[in-house]
Write a protein that holds these residues in place. Structure first.
Motif, PDB file in Angstrom:
ATOM      1  N   HIS A 188       0.723  -1.369  -0.060  1.00 19.10           N
ATOM      2  CA  HIS A 188      -0.046  -0.103   0.035  1.00 19.10           C
ATOM      3  C   HIS A 188       0.926   1.430  -0.005  1.00 19.10           C
ATOM      4  CE1 HIS A 188      -3.934  -2.274   0.599  1.00 19.10           C
ATOM      5  NE2 HIS A 188      -2.852  -2.985   1.778  1.00 19.10           N
ATOM      6  N   GLY A 189       0.584   2.093  -0.946  1.00 23.40           N
ATOM      7  CA  GLY A 189       1.280   3.415  -0.983  1.00 23.40           C
ATOM      8  C   GLY A 189       0.603   4.411  -1.144  1.00 23.40           C
ATOM      9  N   PHE A 190       0.578   5.661  -0.580  1.00 28.31           N
ATOM     10  CA  PHE A 190      -0.148   6.937  -0.474  1.00 28.31           C
ATOM     11  C   PHE A 190       0.675   8.309  -0.443  1.00 28.31           C
ATOM     12  CE2 PHE A 190      -0.035   5.257   3.679  1.00 28.31           C
ATOM     13  CZ  PHE A 190      -0.314   6.429   4.402  1.00 28.31           C
ATOM     14  N   GLU A 191       0.215   9.378  -0.578  1.00 26.94           N
ATOM     15  CA  GLU A 191       0.540  10.583  -0.224  1.00 26.94           C
ATOM     16  C   GLU A 191      -0.141  11.023   0.789  1.00 26.94           C
ATOM     17  OE1 GLU A 191       1.177  15.101  -2.470  1.00 26.94           O
ATOM     18  OE2 GLU A 191       0.395  13.283  -3.463  1.00 26.94           O
ATOM     19  N   PHE A 192       0.539  11.572   1.817  1.00 25.95           N
ATOM     20  CA  PHE A 192      -0.108  12.100   3.024  1.00 25.95           C
ATOM     21  C   PHE A 192       0.913  13.342   3.494  1.00 25.95           C
ATOM     22  CE2 PHE A 192      -0.681  11.824   7.851  1.00 25.95           C
ATOM     23  CZ  PHE A 192      -2.089  12.418   7.672  1.00 25.95           C
ATOM     24  N   GLN A 193       0.335  14.496   3.867  1.00 28.48           N
ATOM     25  CA  GLN A 193       1.179  15.505   4.396  1.00 28.48           C
ATOM     26  C   GLN A 193       2.337  15.792   3.727  1.00 28.48           C
ATOM     27  OE1 GLN A 193       1.823  15.019   8.623  1.00 28.48           O
ATOM     28  NE2 GLN A 193      -0.487  15.006   9.072  1.00 28.48           N
ATOM     29  N   LYS A 194       2.255  16.086   2.131  1.00 32.29           N
ATOM     30  CA  LYS A 194       3.422  16.255   1.557  1.00 32.29           C
ATOM     31  C   LYS A 194       4.341  15.050   1.623  1.00 32.29           C
ATOM     32  CE  LYS A 194       2.664  21.296   1.075  1.00 32.29           C
ATOM     33  NZ  LYS A 194       3.061  22.477   1.044  1.00 32.29           N
ATOM     34  N   LYS A 195       4.185  13.998   2.101  1.00 31.28           N
ATOM     35  CA  LYS A 195       5.228  12.932   2.177  1.00 31.28           C
ATOM     36  C   LYS A 195       4.616  11.651   1.499  1.00 31.28           C
ATOM     37  CE  LYS A 195       7.442  14.566   6.642  1.00 31.28           C
ATOM     38  NZ  LYS A 195       7.669  14.099   7.897  1.00 31.28           N
ATOM     39  N   PHE A 196       5.476  10.745   1.081  1.00 30.83           N
ATOM     40  CA  PHE A 196       5.200   9.444   0.514  1.00 30.83           C
ATOM     41  C   PHE A 196       5.479   8.290   1.374  1.00 30.83           C
ATOM     42  CE2 PHE A 196       6.016  12.864  -2.521  1.00 30.83           C
ATOM     43  CZ  PHE A 196       4.979  12.951  -3.378  1.00 30.83           C
ATOM     44  N   LYS A 197       4.382   7.651   1.513  1.00 31.55           N
ATOM     45  CA  LYS A 197       4.617   6.630   2.480  1.00 31.55           C
ATOM     46  C   LYS A 197       4.240   5.182   2.034  1.00 31.55           C
ATOM     47  CE  LYS A 197       3.648   9.193   6.734  1.00 31.55           C
ATOM     48  NZ  LYS A 197       3.320   9.431   8.076  1.00 31.55           N
ATOM     49  N   LEU A 198       4.912   4.157   2.243  1.00 32.95           N
ATOM     50  CA  LEU A 198       4.642   2.780   1.601  1.00 32.95           C
ATOM     51  C   LEU A 198       4.744   1.913   2.707  1.00 32.95           C
ATOM     52  CD1 LEU A 198       4.822   1.310  -1.060  1.00 32.95           C
ATOM     53  CD2 LEU A 198       7.193   1.121  -0.860  1.00 32.95           C
ATOM     54  N   ALA A 199       3.828   0.893   2.633  1.00 36.80           N
ATOM     55  CA  ALA A 199       3.867  -0.202   3.692  1.00 36.80           C
ATOM     56  C   ALA A 199       3.765  -1.574   2.963  1.00 36.80           C
ATOM     57  CB  ALA A 199       2.547  -0.010   4.652  1.00 36.80           C
ATOM     58  N   ILE A 200       4.557  -2.392   3.246  1.00 34.84           N
ATOM     59  CA  ILE A 200       4.375  -3.855   2.692  1.00 34.84           C
ATOM     60  C   ILE A 200       4.159  -4.818   3.911  1.00 34.84           C
ATOM     61  CG2 ILE A 200       6.948  -4.006   2.591  1.00 34.84           C
ATOM     62  CD1 ILE A 200       6.627  -5.687  -0.074  1.00 34.84           C
ATOM     63  N   HIS A 201       3.642  -5.655   3.478  1.00 32.56           N
ATOM     64  CA  HIS A 201       3.242  -6.993   4.622  1.00 32.56           C
ATOM     65  C   HIS A 201       3.459  -8.280   3.964  1.00 32.56           C
ATOM     66  CE1 HIS A 201       1.327  -3.630   6.739  1.00 32.56           C
ATOM     67  NE2 HIS A 201       1.836  -4.292   7.802  1.00 32.56           N
ATOM     68  N   TRP A 202       4.106  -9.278   4.483  1.00 37.89           N
ATOM     69  CA  TRP A 202       4.217 -10.559   3.908  1.00 37.89           C
ATOM     70  C   TRP A 202       4.093 -11.652   5.038  1.00 37.89           C
ATOM     71  CZ3 TRP A 202       7.864  -7.018   4.998  1.00 37.89           C
ATOM     72  CH2 TRP A 202       8.860  -7.386   5.736  1.00 37.89           C
ATOM     73  N   ASN A 203       4.120 -12.961   4.763  1.00 35.48           N
ATOM     74  CA  ASN A 203       3.975 -14.126   5.600  1.00 35.48           C
ATOM     75  C   ASN A 203       5.642 -14.632   5.635  1.00 35.48           C
ATOM     76  OD1 ASN A 203       3.557 -15.070   2.884  1.00 35.48           O
ATOM     77  ND2 ASN A 203       3.460 -17.146   3.645  1.00 35.48           N
TER      78      ASN A 203
END
Length: 250
Positions: A188-203
């Motif tokens: 999941h990636g998104f732009e928030f408060q002029k910053k770019f955030k990315l989260a990855i989850h795996w088993n």
């Protein structure tokens, strides 16, 4: 005779100097004592610091959730109990917006939100009051105050409308979920408060899809974000799905 008179005058001058000196010391000591007592009294009173925090919370397998809240900290020595947060609302158009002060005095155009639990705050403790962005229109908020159980109002450092638009800006950039019989990964990636955030989850354990392990990244530019996403999509995720070897921490 002259020597006697001279000695009397010298003694008088010495006494006058000594009196002035001791008087000055007494004045300074009294003023310092009064200042310390005043400072101690101020510290012993109720004092709250009220701020807002706009953030998002990651959960694997779903989009980030809004986590907006008012944080109330007790920085005074006297305990205090928070009763509710008060939002003072009003229209933006002129001349209707001029009615807001009269409406607030009547208890209109006001919304009160109570904390989930009411507890006494002592010095160094805090309480968080969630902000429901779905039911409160930030555009129409003029003021926010915290009300304690004595009825005293404490102002919240509420940002301007223009700043709120910036700090609550959210835009989804990527939403990926892939899996096979043995591996599962979400991104999941998104732009928030002029910053770019990315989260990855795996088993982490091959063949066992729960629990999931996660890693998040934050970038100051869109290019840094797209470069990282490209590496994950084209290299690391395909290798993980094929071999079970994960290299997502770097």
């Amino acid at each position: 005779m002259l020597e006697l008179i001279r000695s009397v005058f010298e003694s008088t001058e010495q006494l006058a100097v000594w009196g002035a000196l001791t008087g000055s010391i007494g004045t300074v000591t009294g003023a310092l004592s009064l200042y310390l007592r005043f400072r101690q009294q101020k510290r012993d009173q109720v004092k709250l610091k009220c701020e807002v925090n706009f953030d998002h919370e990651f959960h694997h397998g779903s989009n980030p959730r809004k986590k907006y809240k008012i944080v109330v900290r007790s920085i005074g020595r006297r305990p205090v109990t928070i009763d509710h947060a008060q939002y003072r609302l009003g229209p933006l158009a002129f001349p209707e917006k001029l009615q807001r002060w009269a409406k607030w005095r009547k208890g209109e155009w006001v919304r009160n939100v109570e904390p989930k639990t009411k507890s006494s705050l002592i010095e160094g403790t805090k309480i968080e009051i969630p902000i429901d962005a779905e039911s409160i229109s930030f555009e129409h908020v003029y003021k926010v105050k915290i009300v304690d159980q004595t009825g005293r109002f404490w102002p919240v450092s509420w940002p301007s409308r223009k700043k709120i638009q910036t700090i609550t800006h959210y835009k989804e950039l990527d939403n990926l979920a892939e899996e096979n019989t043995r591996q599962k990964v979400t991104l999941h990636g998104f732009e928030f408060q002029k910053k770019f955030k990315l989260a990855i989850h795996w088993n982490p354990e091959t063949g066992k899809k729960t629990p999931m392990k996660g890693r998040s990244f934050e970038f100051s530019s869109h290019k840094q974000y797209t470069d990282k996403v490209s590496v994950l999509k084209q290299e690391k995720i395909p290798i993980f799905l094929k071999t079970g070897t994960s290299d997502f921490d770097s």
